[in-house]
Design a protein around this motif. Structure first.
Motif, short mmCIF file in Angstrom:
data_model
loop_
_atom_site.label_atom_id
_atom_site.label_comp_id
_atom_site.label_asym_id
_atom_site.label_seq_id
_atom_site.Cartn_x
_atom_site.Cartn_y
_atom_site.Cartn_z
N CYS A 1 26.20 30.61 8.77
CA CYS A 1 26.35 29.53 7.77
C CYS A 1 25.35 29.74 6.63
N THR B 115 18.72 24.22 6.97
CA THR B 115 19.38 24.72 8.18
C THR B 115 18.37 25.41 9.09
N PHE C 163 24.54 16.38 7.63
CA PHE C 163 24.19 17.33 8.69
C PHE C 163 22.82 17.02 9.28
N LEU D 45 22.92 13.99 11.42
CA LEU D 45 23.60 14.29 12.69
C LEU D 45 22.62 14.89 13.69
N GLU D 46 21.81 15.83 13.21
CA GLU D 46 20.86 16.47 14.12
C GLU D 46 19.75 15.51 14.51
N SER E 238 28.07 21.28 15.96
CA SER E 238 27.38 21.10 14.69
C SER E 238 27.36 22.41 13.91
N LEU F 106 30.50 22.19 12.05
CA LEU F 106 30.33 21.26 10.94
C LEU F 106 29.62 21.95 9.79
N LEU F 107 28.57 22.70 10.12
CA LEU F 107 27.78 23.35 9.07
C LEU F 107 28.59 24.41 8.33
N ILE G 259 30.73 22.69 5.99
CA ILE G 259 29.99 22.26 4.80
C ILE G 259 29.81 23.44 3.85
N VAL H 42 34.64 20.40 9.13
CA VAL H 42 33.78 19.21 9.05
C VAL H 42 34.38 18.10 9.91
N GLY I 118 33.61 18.63 13.55
CA GLY I 118 32.26 18.22 13.94
C GLY I 118 32.17 16.72 14.15
#
Lengths: 99, 548
Positions: free
Chosen positions: A41, A64, B186, B189-190, B225, B228-229, B232, B278, B281
């Protein structure tokens, strides 16, 4: 060099990571594969940042990395604790709960 | 109707920001989140510096005060009109302060506040070496059954770390439905997932199962996740920005074009795959089929107070984020996402209800019922009308308190090995402890959507909105799966009241005021929202406008 090549590389890394999560049995290796996906990513973010000529993607890559580091802390703690009580880190052995 | 005029049904335009604005943080509008995260950080300091015997009192007081103060801040913000007329985007475009955000944040704070009572309960487990103990492990790092663990139990250790962890999770959940760009989404979420992974591993009884639940939740959560990332990343690649309004204007074609953007927006694959990932996720977090596999195992293995908190608050936060994403970012894409969501909603409703019929464990039964409920809520999300938003908000508020109360009741029914969660053990509970069984029956009836309970009002609102939004087949499937679900809820009630109690059956522990309060609040909210839902429906209706 065409920046799109980096995107292909990132998609490839992501796929390798996802496949690893699905087929590897050791929780640590599964977790490393997830990290590989997160890094794929990052590569995508940085490449898109270059394509669009703005810095958002590079900043997101830093976020990230921080999130991935936090995930390592929590994840390794959980995996080590289950390893110490079962003497196995295989995800197949974690089968007390079924149906 | 054009895309932008449909869009204006449920969003208002925010003032356009300057091109290079000076960093400007609206501390007052962000105060609920800041208070909760501040209290969480203080809780870590308490853990580090206070002597062990005074930590429990300090942590409980700190957490309860923090959540109460944050809720007061939410009420003050709503009172000043930030939910309606003064809705705007704060913190440099990162966080939205609007009706849905405030409504869901208020719900999450109340749920968290009640959850603290179940976390702090110390009278259910028998005393260990003369010390009162709660549902959490004496020492999370000690191997189950080892000498180290026995020594920790003998010394009367308790994991008071659960309170700061709960507060961090609540903090993340407050940001999640208010996140107004994909990066904030994001990170939030974490922030709420990581503490939940740890909380899952900390059960006092059945440590092995609890650790297993944590590993499963963690690996699958991290996997989702990552998806999801990557989603994104693709959306960023498509639109050149991660802000919700920026992406939606690129999709609508109203954004100023440049050569790079013209190049990437020509590639619909970026948008469609990004959107799918997305959504994946987020659907994982709400527990929708086919991303539901983790739900029963994690709900069963986690300590029951944590399960109750997780089942209610995570769902509220995740549906809030899903609503904002679909209604603010992607209304221009609704012809693409609606068919997919239709499929997911139908699968979720049917699979949740049908598999629940075969369950023999109370916690797994409630887990599958929560999957079915995720499907009902998705039906409201699919409506894509203003009513869809307000009905989902109402349903989430109603559902979360029923869930919290139901899991609190599960903590009471015990035998020598801890909680007796196997359904056969619950036989005849109504003969032995009529009050507890009656309370659980109220919660089950609310899950089933029987009139005069909050479940009925919620389901009625959601299905009405879905029908008006042109999703009549969904409503039919929803009613059918409600009927299937009603079967197993009623079966449990019959089991409790009309079968002979077993001689070696479980006992019902007498809780302290804490759990009693939590259950009483659950019953009260269930009945009030069922008997007089109008005020709350109006509140949800008023809160139903997103800021763009």
């Amino acid at each position: 060099m065409n920046p799109a090549n980096y995107l292909y590389l990132s998609a490839l890394l992501f796929t390798i990571g996802a496949a690893g999560v699905l087929i590897r049995r050791n929780a640590i290796v599964v977790f490393m594969c997830v990290e590989l996906m997160l890094n794929a990513c990052n590569l995508a973010f940085v490449t898109f940042s270059r394509l669009h000529g703005n810095l958002d993607g590079q900043v997101i890559a830093f976020f990230t990395m921080v999130v991935a580091a936090a995930e390592v802390v929590v994840g390794l703690a959980i995996i080590v604790s289950i390893f110490r009580s079962r003497h196995s880190a295989s995800v197949d052995d974690a089968n007390l709960m079924k149906l | 109707m054009s895309a932008s005029s449909v869009h204006s049904l449920w969003t208002t335009a925010a003032p356009v920001a300057d091109k290079f604005p000076t960093p400007h943080i609206e501390y007052a509008q962000l105060s609920p989140v800041l208070i909760v995260l501040g209290a969480a950080a203080l809780g870590v300091l308490v853990e580090a510096f206070l002597p062990r015997r005074s930590r429990y009192t300090a942590q409980v007081a700190l957490a309860a005060l923090g959540l109460a103060a944050a809720f007061a801040a939410i009420v003050a913000l709503a009172d000043k009109g930030y939910g309606t007329t003064k809705a705007h985007i704060a913190a440099m475009g990162a966080v939205a302060v609007d009706g849905p955000a405030l409504f869901l944040q208020g719900t999450i704070l109340l749920v968290g506040f009640v959850a603290i009572f179940t976390f702090a309960e110390r009278r259910l487990d028998p005393r260990a070496h003369g010390n009162q103990v709660d549902s959490f492990a004496a020492q999370g790092s000690a191997v189950p059954g080892s000498d180290q663990e026995k020594a920790a139990v003998r010394a009367g250790f308790t994991s008071t770390e659960v309170f700061p962890l709960l507060m961090f999770a609540v903090g993340g959940m407050l940001i999640f439905p208010a996140a107004n760009d994909l990066l904030t989404l994001f990170v939030a979420l974490e922030v709420f997932s990581l503490p939940l992974y740890i909380l899952c591993a900390l059960a006092r009884r059945n440590r092995l199962m609890s650790q297993e639940a944590a590993v499963k939740y963690f690996l699958l959560g991290a996997f989702s996740s990552a998806f999801l990332l990557f989603g994104i990343a693709l959306l960023y690649g498509y639109a050149g920005t991660v802000s919700y309004s920026g992406i939606s204007s690129v999709i609508d074609g109203t954004a100023p074009m440049n050569p790079a953007l013209a190049d990437t927006t020509g590639n619909d694959a970026l948008l469609l795959i990004g959107l799918a990932m997305v959504a994946m996720g987020l659907l994982f977090k709400v527990g929708a089929v086919p991303f539901h596999m983790w739900t029963p195992d994690v709900y069963q293995g986690a300590p029951t107070p944590v399960t109750g908190f997780m089942a209610s608050a995570t769902k509220v936060a995740a549906f809030g984020a899903l609503l904002r994403l679909l209604y603010v970012v992607l209304p221009g894409m609704r012809w693409d996402w609606r068919p997919v969501m239709w499929g997911v909603a139908i699968l979720t409703m049917l699979a949740g209800a049908v598999i629940a019929v075969t369950q023999t464990d109370v916690k797994r039964l409630l887990a599958y019922s929560s999957i079915a409920h995720a499907g009902f809520i998705l039906a409201g999300v699919i409506a894509t009308t203003p009513d869809g938003i307000s009905s989902v908000l109402f349903y989430l508020a109603a559902y979360s308190f029923v869930t919290l109360g139901a899991f609190a009741v599960v903590t009471l029914v015990r035998d020598a090995g801890g909680e007796a969660t196997h359904l056969s053990r619950w036989a005849g509970l109504g003969r032995r402890s009529p009050l507890v069984a009656a309370v659980f029956a109220v919660f089950l009836l609310a899950f089933a959507g029987i009139p005069l309970t909050s479940g009925f009002a919620g389901k009625f609102a959601v299905f009405t909105a879905a029908a008006q939004g042109g999703a009549m087949p969904l409503v039919i499937v929803g009613v059918i799966s409600s009927a299937i679900a009603a079967f197993f809820y009623i079966r449990v009630i019959v089991l409790m009241f009309f079968s002979e109690p077993k001689p070696d059956g479980p006992t019902v522990a007498v809780p302290s005021l804490m759990t009693s309060t939590a259950i009483a609040v659950g019953v009260a909210v269930t009945l009030v929202l069922g008997l007089a839902p109008q005020y709350f429906l109006d509140l949800a209706d008023k809160a139903g406008i997103f800021v763009r």
